[in-house]
Design an enzyme around this catalytic site. Sequence first.
Site, PDB file in Angstrom:
ATOM      1  N   LYS A  11       0.871  -1.194   0.000  1.00  0.00           N
ATOM      2  CA  LYS A  11       0.000   0.000   0.000  1.00  0.00           C
ATOM      3  C   LYS A  11       0.906   1.243   0.000  1.00  0.00           C
ATOM      4  O   LYS A  11       1.843   1.299  -0.787  1.00  0.00           O
ATOM      5  CB  LYS A  11      -0.946  -0.025   1.198  1.00  0.00           C
ATOM      6  N   HIS A  96      -9.044  -3.613  -5.084  1.00  0.00           N
ATOM      7  CA  HIS A  96      -8.943  -3.640  -3.623  1.00  0.00           C
ATOM      8  C   HIS A  96     -10.060  -2.785  -3.013  1.00  0.00           C
ATOM      9  O   HIS A  96     -10.497  -1.798  -3.602  1.00  0.00           O
ATOM     10  CB  HIS A  96      -7.579  -3.114  -3.171  1.00  0.00           C
ATOM     11  N   GLU A 168     -11.154 -10.825   0.673  1.00  0.00           N
ATOM     12  CA  GLU A 168     -10.803  -9.874   1.728  1.00  0.00           C
ATOM     13  C   GLU A 168     -12.074  -9.224   2.271  1.00  0.00           C
ATOM     14  O   GLU A 168     -12.518  -8.199   1.731  1.00  0.00           O
ATOM     15  CB  GLU A 168      -9.895  -8.780   1.164  1.00  0.00           C
ATOM     16  N   GLY A 174      -7.257  -4.177   7.982  1.00  0.00           N
ATOM     17  CA  GLY A 174      -6.682  -3.130   8.828  1.00  0.00           C
ATOM     18  C   GLY A 174      -7.148  -3.195  10.276  1.00  0.00           C
ATOM     19  O   GLY A 174      -7.137  -2.191  10.983  1.00  0.00           O
ATOM     20  N   SER A 214      -5.816  -8.576   7.866  1.00  0.00           N
ATOM     21  CA  SER A 214      -5.196  -8.725   9.188  1.00  0.00           C
ATOM     22  C   SER A 214      -4.524 -10.083   9.390  1.00  0.00           C
ATOM     23  O   SER A 214      -4.623 -10.687  10.459  1.00  0.00           O
ATOM     24  CB  SER A 214      -6.230  -8.445  10.295  1.00  0.00           C
ATOM     25  N   GLY A 235      -1.074  -7.420   4.444  1.00  0.00           N
ATOM     26  CA  GLY A 235      -0.841  -5.972   4.457  1.00  0.00           C
ATOM     27  C   GLY A 235       0.171  -5.625   5.536  1.00  0.00           C
ATOM     28  O   GLY A 235       1.336  -6.025   5.466  1.00  0.00           O
TER      29      GLY A 235
HETATM   30  C1  PEP Z   1      -5.327  -5.622   2.602  1.00  0.00           C
HETATM   31  O1  PEP Z   1      -5.914  -4.557   2.736  1.00  0.00           O
HETATM   32  O2  PEP Z   1      -5.254  -6.184   1.493  1.00  0.00           O
HETATM   33  C2  PEP Z   1      -4.728  -6.212   3.771  1.00  0.00           C
HETATM   34  C3  PEP Z   1      -4.526  -7.498   3.737  1.00  0.00           C
HETATM   35  O3  PEP Z   1      -4.409  -5.376   4.802  1.00  0.00           O
HETATM   36  P1  PEP Z   1      -4.086  -5.748   6.307  1.00  0.00           P
HETATM   37  O4  PEP Z   1      -3.356  -7.056   6.308  1.00  0.00           O
HETATM   38  O5  PEP Z   1      -3.269  -4.636   6.803  1.00  0.00           O
HETATM   39  O6  PEP Z   1      -5.416  -5.897   6.997  1.00  0.00           O
END
Ligand code: PEP
Length: 253
Positions: A11, A96, A168, A174, A214, A235
């Site tokens: 990101k 995304h 996701e 997040g 996460s 992420g």
């Molecule tokens: C994402 O947004 O694709 C992601 C996996 O983020 P995070 O692991 O930080 O939740």
Amino acid sequence: MRKQIIGSSWKMHINSINMAEETGEDLNKLLGHESRVEMFILPSFPMIPKLSEVLKNSSIKYGAQNMCYEEKGAFTGEVPPLVLKELGCSYVEIGHAERRSYFNERDENINKKVRLAFKYGMIPVVCIGEEERDKKENIGEIKIRSQILWALNGLSKEDAQEVILAYEPVWAIGKEEAASVDYVENMHGHIRDIVKKELGEEVSKNIRIIYGGSVGPENSKELSKREDIDGVFVGRFGLEAENFKSIVDNFIR
Ligand code: PEP
């Protein structure tokens, strides 16, 4: 047999070319020769040329977090698919949740991007997932079905089975905690059923479905044990090379 695949989108967490170079080098030291799983990282566009040097001949592939839905023309600020190809990108992330919500990304354009990814020889990593309100009203599965139909619309079976579907759930991105492993496994089964119904058994057996939201070294252990989970999309908790390696190690069978 589907090969496990672990990806990480940086990101804008990694927000300088120097930092990207260092992280790429650290990853390459730890995992540059690992061939038992597939791995990719997705840095910001301007970091890609540097990563292409750092990851030359590495098992870790790289790609982009987005691209334009058209090939060329008056699209100020956009990045053409051809340029990603020229930079050696193997993957491109499409749709995304942050792009769908902050940048109004629409299913029609997501489909155009998926088709262009194949035209330019890149694997699309297509993000799908229900929002909190869909989950509450029990329409998460319907939402996901619609996202899948749009994303795969018009693809040949050969291309469709190469797509990586990143499940996701928006409510798990997040956050402190991921979706439960049982919840994810159930959804992956549902996603595979949709693909089977729309594109046939062969495609549904071959397509890879990875979970994102996460994921970290701890919960990836449990996720890696489930049959229908073909990898993870990471992420925040994959930005440190050591953490990314721990996650990868969990998926080595
Ligand atoms: C994402 O947004 O694709 C992601 C996996 O983020 P995070 O692991 O930080 O939740």
